[in-house]
Design a protein around this motif. Structure first.
Motif, mmCIF file in Angstrom:
data_model
loop_
_atom_site.group_PDB
_atom_site.id
_atom_site.type_symbol
_atom_site.label_atom_id
_atom_site.label_comp_id
_atom_site.label_asym_id
_atom_site.label_seq_id
_atom_site.Cartn_x
_atom_site.Cartn_y
_atom_site.Cartn_z
ATOM 1 N N TYR A 16 19.248 -39.218 30.252
ATOM 2 C CA TYR A 16 20.658 -39.186 29.886
ATOM 3 C C TYR A 16 21.445 -40.165 30.756
ATOM 4 N N ASN A 17 22.629 -40.534 30.251
ATOM 5 C CA ASN A 17 23.483 -41.470 30.989
ATOM 6 C C ASN A 17 24.137 -40.827 32.206
ATOM 7 N N SER A 18 24.406 -39.499 32.135
ATOM 8 C CA SER A 18 25.074 -38.811 33.247
ATOM 9 C C SER A 18 24.677 -37.350 33.225
ATOM 10 N N TYR A 19 24.993 -36.691 34.327
ATOM 11 C CA TYR A 19 24.694 -35.259 34.434
ATOM 12 C C TYR A 19 25.503 -34.466 33.417
ATOM 13 N N GLN A 20 26.734 -34.898 33.174
ATOM 14 C CA GLN A 20 27.573 -34.191 32.207
ATOM 15 C C GLN A 20 26.993 -34.292 30.809
ATOM 16 N N ASP A 21 26.485 -35.484 30.448
ATOM 17 C CA ASP A 21 25.868 -35.639 29.133
ATOM 18 C C ASP A 21 24.640 -34.751 29.001
ATOM 19 N N ALA A 22 23.954 -34.520 30.098
ATOM 20 C CA ALA A 22 22.719 -33.742 30.053
ATOM 21 C C ALA A 22 22.977 -32.245 30.020
ATOM 22 N N THR A 23 24.068 -31.781 30.617
ATOM 23 C CA THR A 23 24.271 -30.338 30.780
ATOM 24 C C THR A 23 25.489 -29.799 30.047
ATOM 25 N N GLN A 24 26.589 -30.551 30.022
ATOM 26 C CA GLN A 24 27.818 -30.010 29.461
ATOM 27 C C GLN A 24 28.449 -31.016 28.503
ATOM 28 N N PRO A 25 27.945 -31.112 27.273
ATOM 29 C CA PRO A 25 28.578 -32.021 26.312
ATOM 30 C C PRO A 25 30.027 -31.603 26.069
ATOM 31 N N LEU A 26 30.929 -32.596 26.006
ATOM 32 C CA LEU A 26 32.357 -32.309 25.856
ATOM 33 C C LEU A 26 32.686 -31.867 24.434
ATOM 34 N N LYS A 27 33.698 -31.018 24.303
ATOM 35 C CA LYS A 27 34.234 -30.612 23.004
ATOM 36 C C LYS A 27 35.671 -31.096 22.906
ATOM 37 N N GLN A 28 36.150 -31.287 21.653
ATOM 38 C CA GLN A 28 37.423 -31.968 21.463
ATOM 39 C C GLN A 28 38.470 -31.077 20.795
ATOM 40 N N ILE A 29 39.732 -31.325 21.171
ATOM 41 C CA ILE A 29 40.921 -30.696 20.589
ATOM 42 C C ILE A 29 41.904 -31.819 20.300
ATOM 43 N N THR A 30 42.662 -31.693 19.195
ATOM 44 C CA THR A 30 43.653 -32.717 18.857
ATOM 45 C C THR A 30 45.056 -32.129 18.948
ATOM 46 N N LEU A 31 46.003 -32.947 19.441
ATOM 47 C CA LEU A 31 47.421 -32.593 19.525
ATOM 48 C C LEU A 31 48.212 -33.570 18.677
#
Length: 888
Positions: A635-650
Motif C-alpha cells: 500500500y501507499n500509506s498506513y492509512q490506505d492499508a488500515t483505514q480507508p477514508l469515507k466521504q460526506i458532501t456539504l
C-alpha cells in the motif's frame, strides 16, 4: 298644727347612687416614660464604650478616626486621639466598644500591624489596602485602661504545647520564630533567645506542638541545620543544604530514641552545631594494616552512596594496627551485622584495569557490603578492613573463534555494570577455537541461566552499508583491554533458577548476533510484494516493524501480472511476524502538503528519506492484503492499508475561504479534511469531506450540523486567532437521526448549543443599551444564560430582549425576579478615594444583565417559558443583599 314630714314624699328628692370613678388612663404615659428612661440609663451605663491609652514610641501609620483596633480580625475599637507623651513617645487614645471590654486586662498586649517584608517572611499585606491597625492579644490580671505597646507581634504558644529548654555556645542564626523540624516536618519553633547571666551560653526556650510532644525523649539530641555547610578536605568538597527555608530562616532538628523515656519540663538539652557533633548514628571501630592515601574524614560508601565517615584514626602499638573510629548513618545501621565487610577502594591505572582515578586527587575511601541474611544477624561494631573485596564467583567457559579484543582481567558487563572479569585465555583441545575462562561475582550469578548469551564488547565497530556508515565506540576501558557483555533474552531476577550444570557458552561477535542466537546463521524469509508503481526504494532499503529494522529489500522486478514486484528478506528471528494478517506499506522519502493551513512534511526517518523503506504491521481486519496469486499488496500509506477514508458532501451557496486541505474537527479532534470543491447544476458549491472511518458513523447522521469557523475579533474578545495562520476549518455537531451523507453547510456557528437551550424569557426596556446578542446573564456574578435576540416592540415604543437561561439554572427564575443592566461601570468618588465598579470585564466590553429575587417575600412559583419581565434602568444596592434560598 305640726306638719308630718313623712306623710307625703316628693319623688324628685330621692338620692341617686352613682358608681365610683377609676384612675384615668392618661396617668400610664408618665409611668411608661419613667420606665424607658430608667432602661436607657441602665443600657448607657452597662454598655458604654471604654477609652484606653496606648503608649507608642511614634505614631507612624496611625490616623485618628481611621486606624482600627482589632481582635482576631474583628474591629473592636477606633483611634480617637493622638497626643505627645510628656516624657517620650506618643499616647494613642482609642475607644473600645462595650462588648470587647473583657479584653482589657493588665497583661494584655497591643501592637501596631503594618506591612513588613524580610528574607524570612512577609506580613501585614492586608494593611496595604485597609491601612495599619492595632491588634490586641488578651492577657490576665485586673481590668486596665493604660497599656504599653509592644514593638512586634508576640509569639503565641499553642495551648498544651511542650516547653523545652536548649543551651548553646552561640545563637548562630537561631532567632525567635526559627522552626524546629523532625524528619523535615515542622513540629515547633523558638519562642525566646537570651544570654545567661554569665554571658557564656545562650538560653533558648522553644515549644513543641502537643501532637508531636511525645517525640521529645530524655535522650533526644538537638542540632542546628541552618544555612549551607561546606567541608573541604582531601576526600573532596562536601556541601550540605537541608532546605531553602533553613538557608534563609535557620532551623533545628532532633532525634527521638525509641528506648528512651519521655522528657520533663526541667531538662536542658544541648544544641549541637551539626549532626556530627551530636554523635548520632552507629559508632563502629575499623582496623587497618595501613592508611596509605586514606585521609581523615574519609567517606564510607555503600553501592556508591555515602553512609558514614571516619571520625579519627590512631595507631595501636599492641596490635600493630591502625584503629579508625567511624560513624554510620542511623538509616543504615541495621545493615552493619556479623557478615558485613569493609574494604579500601584504591586507584588502579593500567592497560588492563582503570578504576577510581579520582582517588589520586581526593584520596581513597572505604566500601561496605552487608551479608545476605543481615536481618537475622546480630549487630557488630568492630571490623577488619580488607585491602580489596573478597568475592565468591561463578566460573564459566566461553568458546570463541579467536581472541581478538580479549585480554586477561578484561571486564564482564551487564547493561554497563561490571559483574565479573576474564581469568585467562587458552586454546581448546582441538586447537580450532579459543577458550575464555571467566569469573562472575556471586552476587550477580543469578543473571546467568541456560538461555544467557555473551557477545564481544571491545574496540570500535564500523558498519558501512547502503543505509550509511554506523560507528559504535565503546568506553575507553573496553577499547584498551576489551570486554564481554551478557545478554539475557528474558529478564532474570534473584528468584530465577540459577545455572545447575556446567556448560560452555558461545561468544558472539556482536549483540545483534547474540539476539539472533541459534538463528544467526539461518536463511532469511523471502516475501514478495506487489504494487501498481515501483516504490522509492533500492536494494538494501530497510524493512521496519514498529521502527525496528527486521529485514531489507533484496530485489525489484516486473511481475507476470504487469504489477511491480518488490522482494524483501526478513531476518530469521522475525519470521513469526509474517502472517495472513500482515500488511505492508511504503514509507519511502517524504511528502509535502502545502496550503493555507500551513506546510506539512511527513517523513518516517532520515534513513527512509535517503534510501526509502517499507513497514509492516498486523491488522486483524485485513481482507484484501493479498493478491490472488498469494503475494502481499504494498500500500501507499498506513492509512490506505488500515483505514480507508469515507466521504460526506456539504452544499454551500458561497464557499469563501474554504480550500482543499482545510481540516474537519469534532470537539477539537481532527477527523478529516476537505478533499474537493466543485459546482453542481444549481451553481451550489459541493464540498467533499474525507472523514476517518472510525468517526464516519458518528457524524454521518441526519441532524448533524457543519459550520465554518473563522477568526473573530471584536470589543467583546477574540476567538479562533489560530485560523489566521492555519486557515479556517469546519466544525461538526453530530446528530441523532438516520444515516446521511449529504448536508447543507452553515457559514456561522449555531447561536446556542443543544445542551444549553433552556428557559426562554422576554425583557422589556425603553432601549437596548449596551446589550448585544451573546451578552451574558448573571446571578451573583455567575453566568446563567445569554441574550439570544433583541428587537423593537410592536408599536416601536420600546425594545424586547430575548434571553435564554441555561437548563441547570432555569429554577432560579421566579415570577417576582427582577433584572437590571450589568453593563459598563460605576465610578464612585469620595473623600477616601475613587472606586471603579464593574460586574466583570466581559460585561464591561460585551454588555450584560444581572438578576436576583427578593427575600422579603415567600418563594414564588418558577417562571414559565416566554414570561415577560421589566428590565430595570439601574441598580438598587439593596438588591445585592438578597439571599433567597432557591431549591433546585
Amino acid at each position: 298644727m305640726p306638719t308630718n314630714l313623712n306623710s307625703s314624699t316628693d319623688s324628685t328628692s330621692q338620692p341617686v347612687i352613682a358608681p365610683a370613678r377609676s384612675i384615668s388612663p392618661i396617668w400610664f404615659l408618665p409611668f411608661i416614660a419613667a420606665v424607658l428612661a430608667i432602661w436607657i440609663l441602665f443600657q448607657n451605663i452597662t454598655h458604654r464604650n471604654v477609652q484606653i491609652s496606648i503608649h507608642f514610641t511614634n505614631a507612624d501609620g496611625i490616623i485618628v478616626d481611621k486606624t482600627k483596633v482589632r481582635y482576631k480580625g474583628v474591629i473592636v475599637g477606633t483611634v480617637k486621639k493622638v497626643e505627645l507623651d510628656e516624657v517620650d513617645g506618643v499616647n494613642v487614645i482609642a475607644e473600645i466598644e462595650s462588648h470587647a471590654t473583657f479584653l482589657l486586662k493588665e497583661k494584655s498586649k497591643l501592637w501596631l500591624v503594618s506591612p513588613k517584608a524580610s528574607l524570612t517572611s512577609i506580613t501585614g499585606l492586608d494593611t496595604l489596602f485597609s491601612g495599619s491597625y492595632i491588634n490586641i492579644l488578651p492577657g490576665e490580671g485586673e481590668d486596665a485602661t493604660e497599656f504599653m505597646a509592644t514593638a512586634e507581634q508576640p509569639i503565641i504558644i499553642p495551648d498544651n504545647a511542650l516547653l523545652i529548654n536548649l543551651s548553646s555556645t552561640n545563637a548562630d542564626s537561631i532567632t525567635v520564630g526559627t522552626p524546629i523540624f523532625f524528619k523535615k516536618i515542622q513540629v515547633g519553633e523558638i519562642a525566646r533567645v537570651r544570654l545567661d547571666k554569665s554571658g557564656k551560653h545562650v538560653n533558648i526556650q522553644a515549644f513543641i506542638e502537643k501532637k508531636y510532644s511525645s517525640l521529645v525523649k530524655q535522650k533526644s539530641k538537638f542540632w542546628n541545620i541552618s544555612g549551607l555547610n561546606a567541608n573541604l578536605s582531601r576526600s573532596g568538597v562536601e556541601f550540605k543544604l537541608d532546605s531553602l527555608t533553613t538557608l534563609i530562616a535557620g532551623g533545628i532538628t532532633f532525634s527521638s530514641p525509641e528506648g528512651s523515656a519521655s522528657t520533663d519540663q526541667d531538662k536542658v538539652y544541648q544544641l549541637f552545631e551539626n549532626i556530627a557533633d551530636s554523635q548520632q548514628g552507629l559508632s563502629i571501630t575499623l582496623q587497618l594494616n595501613n592508611t596509605n592515601n586514606l585521609p581523615k574524614r574519609a567517606g564510607i560508601l555503600f553501592k556508591g552512596h555515602g553512609i558514614g565517615r571516619i571520625d579519627n584514626i590512631r595507631y595501636d602499638s599492641a596490635s600493630q594496627l591502625f584503629v579508625a573510629n567511624a560513624t554510620i548513618n542511623p538509616a543504615f545501621s541495621e545493615l552493619v551485622t556479623e557478615s558485613a565487610e569493609f574494604w579500601v577502594e584504591q586507584a588502579a591505572v593500567s592497560f588492563s584495569k582503570i578504576e577510581n582515578l579520582s582517588n589520586l586527587i581526593t584520596g581513597d575511601f572505604i566500601s561496605f557490603s552487608h551479608g545476605d541474611n543481615y536481618l537475622n544477624e546480630k549487630q557488630q561494631t568492630t571490623f577488619m578492613v580488607k585491602s580489596d573485596q573478597s568475592k565468591e564467583t561463578l566460573s564459566l567457559t566461553l568458546i570463541a573463534d579467536n581472541a581478538n579484543g580479549l585480554s586477561e582481567n578484561a571486564p564482564i558487563t551487564f547493561k554497563g555494570l561490571t559483574i565479573g572479569h576474564i581469568n585467562g585465555l587458552t586454546l581448546s583441545n582441538d586447537s580450532q577455537h579459543v577458550q575464555v575462562n571467566m569469573d562472575i561475582d556471586q552476587q550477580f550469578a543469578y543473571l546467568v541461566n541456560q538461555d544467557s548469551k555473551f557477545h564481544l564488547l571491545s574496540g570500535v565497530n564500523i558498519k558501512a552499508s547502503v543505509q550509511g556508515v554506523e560507528v559504535d565506540s565503546k568506553p575507553i576501558q573496553h577499547i584498551i583491554q576489551g570486554g564481554i557483555a551478557l545478554y539475557n533474552p528474558t529478564p532474570s531476577n534473584q528468584e530465577t533458577a540459577p545455572l545447575t550444570e556446567d556448560r560452555n557458552f558461545y561468544l558472539y561477535a556482536s549483540k545483534e548476533m547474540a539476539k539472533l542466537g541459534k538463528d544467526a546463521f539461518a536463511s532469511p524469509l523471502q516475501v514478495n510484494l506487489l504494487s501498481k508503481e515501483l516504490p522509492s526504494v533500492s536494494i538494501g532499503s530497510p524493512v521496519y516493524y514498529h521502527k525496528l529494522a527486521i529485514g531489507e529489500v533484496s530485489a525489484l522486478n516486473l511481475h507476470d501480472s504487469s504489477l511491480m514486484q518488490t522482494t524483501i528478506n526478513i531476518n530469521p528471528k522475525f519470521k513469526h511476524l509474517i502472517t495472513e494478517q500482515t500488511i505492508f506499506w511504503n514509507i519511502s522519502g517524504f511528502s509535502v502538503n502545502a496550503g493555507l493551513s500551513g506546510i506539512k512534511v511527513d517523513a518516517q526517518s532520515l534513513l527512509s528519506i535517503a534510501t526509502g523503506g517499507i513497514a509492516l504491521a498486523f491488522s486483524p481486519d485485513a481482507t484484501g492484503n493479498k493478491t490472488q496469486n498469494g503475494a502481499y499488496r504494498l500500500y501507499n500509506s498506513y492509512q490506505d492499508a488500515t483505514q480507508p477514508l469515507k466521504q460526506i458532501t456539504l452544499l454551500y451557496d458561497d464557499a469563501s475561504d474554504l480550500k482543499v486541505g482545510n481540516k474537519i474537527k469534532l470537539k477539537g479532534l481532527e477527523i478529516g479534511e476537505i478533499s474537493a470543491l466543485d459546482l453542481n447544476n444549481n451553481n451550489q458549491v459541493v464540498v467533499t469531506l474525507d472523514i476517518m472511518e472510525n468517526y464516519f458513523d458518528k457524524v454521518a447522521k441526519q441532524g448533524s450540523r457543519f459550520w465554518i469557523v473563522r477568526s473573530d475579533i471584536s470589543l467583546s474578545g477574540a476567538k479562533h486567532l489560530s485560523t489566521l495562520i492555519s486557515g479556517v476549518f469546519i466544525n461538526v455537531a453530530p446528530g441523532q437521526g438516520q444515516v446521511s451523507k449529504q448536508f447543507v453547510g452553515e457559514v456561522a456557528p449555531p447561536t446556542l448549543d443543544k445542551d444549553k437551550v433552556g428557559l426562554s424569557l422576554i425583557l422589556t426596556a425603553d432601549n437596548a443599551g449596551s446589550t448585544n446578542i451573546g451578552s451574558p446573564i448573571y446571578h451573583r456574578k455567575i453566568q446563567i444564560g445569554e441574550v439570544t435576540d433583541k428587537r423593537l416592540n410592536s408599536n416601536a415604543s420600546g425594545v424586547e430582549i430575548m434571553i435564554n437561561i441555561y437548563p441547570e439554572f432555569s429554577h432560579l427564575i421566579r415570577e417576582n425576579s427582577i433584572f437590571w443592566p450589568a453593563s459598563g461601570f460605576n465610578l464612585d468618588i469620595g473623600i477616601t478615594g475613587a472606586a471603579l465598579k464593574a460586574a466583570s470585564l466581559t460585561s464591561l466590553l460585551k454588555g450584560g444583565i444581572s438578576m436576583s429575587t427578593t427575600d422579603n417575600k415567600p418563594l414564588q412559583p418558577a417562571a414559565a417559558d416566554y414570561s415577560t419581565f421589566k428590565l430595570k434602568s439601574g441598580l438598587d444596592e439593596d438588591w445585592l443583599d438578597w439571599k433567597l434560598n432557591i431549591p433546585n
